[in-house]
Design an enzyme around this catalytic site. Structure first.
Site, mmCIF file in Angstrom:
data_model
loop_
_atom_site.group_PDB
_atom_site.id
_atom_site.type_symbol
_atom_site.label_atom_id
_atom_site.label_comp_id
_atom_site.label_asym_id
_atom_site.label_seq_id
_atom_site.Cartn_x
_atom_site.Cartn_y
_atom_site.Cartn_z
ATOM 1 N N GLU A 62 0.839 -1.202 0.000
ATOM 2 C CA GLU A 62 0.000 0.000 0.000
ATOM 3 C C GLU A 62 0.870 1.246 0.000
ATOM 4 O O GLU A 62 1.957 1.248 0.572
ATOM 5 C CB GLU A 62 -0.850 0.035 1.281
ATOM 6 N N ASP A 100 -3.733 4.934 6.573
ATOM 7 C CA ASP A 100 -4.301 6.149 7.147
ATOM 8 C C ASP A 100 -5.251 5.736 8.283
ATOM 9 O O ASP A 100 -4.801 5.381 9.367
ATOM 10 C CB ASP A 100 -5.007 6.892 6.008
ATOM 11 N N PHE A 134 -1.777 16.552 4.446
ATOM 12 C CA PHE A 134 -2.269 16.042 3.163
ATOM 13 C C PHE A 134 -1.092 15.867 2.213
ATOM 14 O O PHE A 134 -0.526 16.839 1.724
ATOM 15 C CB PHE A 134 -3.293 17.004 2.566
ATOM 16 N N ARG A 145 0.174 12.155 -8.696
ATOM 17 C CA ARG A 145 0.705 10.810 -8.435
ATOM 18 C C ARG A 145 2.111 10.661 -8.990
ATOM 19 O O ARG A 145 2.917 9.898 -8.471
ATOM 20 C CB ARG A 145 -0.179 9.746 -9.096
HETATM 21 C C1 PRP Z 1 -5.699 5.304 -0.330
HETATM 22 C C2 PRP Z 1 -4.548 4.349 -0.112
HETATM 23 C C3 PRP Z 1 -5.149 3.252 0.685
HETATM 24 C C4 PRP Z 1 -6.217 3.943 1.497
HETATM 25 C C5 PRP Z 1 -5.727 4.195 2.869
HETATM 26 O O1 PRP Z 1 -6.420 4.909 -1.431
HETATM 27 O O2 PRP Z 1 -4.007 3.898 -1.322
HETATM 28 O O3 PRP Z 1 -5.724 2.258 -0.123
HETATM 29 O O4 PRP Z 1 -6.499 5.194 0.854
HETATM 30 O O5 PRP Z 1 -6.672 4.885 3.609
HETATM 31 P P1 PRP Z 1 -7.337 4.277 4.912
HETATM 32 O O6 PRP Z 1 -6.224 3.707 5.754
HETATM 33 O O7 PRP Z 1 -7.960 5.487 5.546
HETATM 34 O O8 PRP Z 1 -8.342 3.259 4.516
HETATM 35 P P2 PRP Z 1 -7.461 5.858 -2.186
HETATM 36 O O9 PRP Z 1 -8.837 5.509 -1.734
HETATM 37 O O10 PRP Z 1 -7.056 7.276 -2.042
HETATM 38 O O11 PRP Z 1 -7.304 5.353 -3.679
HETATM 39 P P3 PRP Z 1 -6.032 5.416 -4.656
HETATM 40 O O12 PRP Z 1 -5.010 4.413 -4.124
HETATM 41 O O13 PRP Z 1 -6.558 5.022 -5.981
HETATM 42 O O14 PRP Z 1 -5.483 6.821 -4.611
#
Ligand code: PRP
Length: 198
Positions: A111, A115, A164, A177
């Site tokens: 990942e 978060d 952020f 990205r």
């Molecule tokens: C982001 C990141 C994780 C998730 C983490 O994905 O890649 O998958 O959020 O957040 P959390 O711990 O609060 O669940 P996002 O939904 O932004 O999609 P992306 O990877 O396509 O940018």
């Protein structure tokens, strides 16, 4: 999820958006190689399956996979969230499944950021049900202050403050990205600042 906002688009981001470098490309690359080495030391004999969580993990996965000696395979999974309160409601759903079975395999979920932990909690739950031999997690960035779900990563690139962040796979409204390092997105005062949730 980042708060989706209207921003002017340009190759370098909208006017009024600034990126303050948080982690340089060189530091990221050095750290990824350390993690890659550590992973191979932890599993010296085993073929490894790295599972990248789309989209944010693609650059981390790509560097990590190439840093691990020996047999490494790749697969991808994608998840999405219901509604805008997903991160606190924990309603995550699968939008793209893996191509192959993970039963009996040594799996590392890769990942870009950990978060709230809701996404990872969901992923670990569904992947555990598929009976891998081992299931581990590698994240490039960890925001421990934001954690809601009781999950943690086995390999962490950098622990970061609750700001952020964009770059190296992380986006703001799908932009940034492709930045080579990780930076904090700063919006000009008249714009509403993004919620510091990535
Ligand atoms: C982001 C990141 C994780 C998730 C983490 O994905 O890649 O998958 O959020 O957040 P959390 O711990 O609060 O669940 P996002 O939904 O932004 O999609 P992306 O990877 O396509 O940018």
């Amino acid at each position: 999820m980042p708060t989706k906002q209207k921003t002017n688009r340009s190759a370098h981001g909208g006017p009024g958006e600034k990126i303050k470098v948080l982690i340089t490309r060189d530091r990221i690359h050095r750290r990824i190689l350390e993690i890659a080495k550590q992973i191979r030391e932890d599993f010296p004999q085993e073929p490894l399956l790295l599972i990248g969580v789309l989209k944010g993990a693609v650059f981390f996965l790509s560097d990590l996979a190439r840093g691990i000696p020996g047999e490494v395979s790749l697969d991808f999974i994608a998840v999405s969230s219901y509604g805008k309160d997903t991160k606190t409601s924990g309603q995550v759903r699968l939008t793209k499944d893996l191509d192959a079975s993970i039963e009996g395999r040594t799996v590392i979920v890769v990942e870009d950021i950990l978060d709230t932990g809701m996404t990872l909690q969901y992923l670990l739950r569904i992947l555990e049900q598929r009976k891998p031999k081992r299931l581990r997690v590698a994240v490039l960035l960890d925001k421990p202050e934001r954690r809601i779900a009781a999950v943690q990563a086995d390999y962490v690139g950098f622990s970061i403050p609750n700001e952020f962040v964009v770059g190296f796979g992380l986006d703001y409204a799908e932009r940034y990205r492709n930045l080579q390092g990780v930076g904090v997105l700063i919006l000009k005062p008249q714009d509403k600042a993004p919620k510091p949730d990535k």
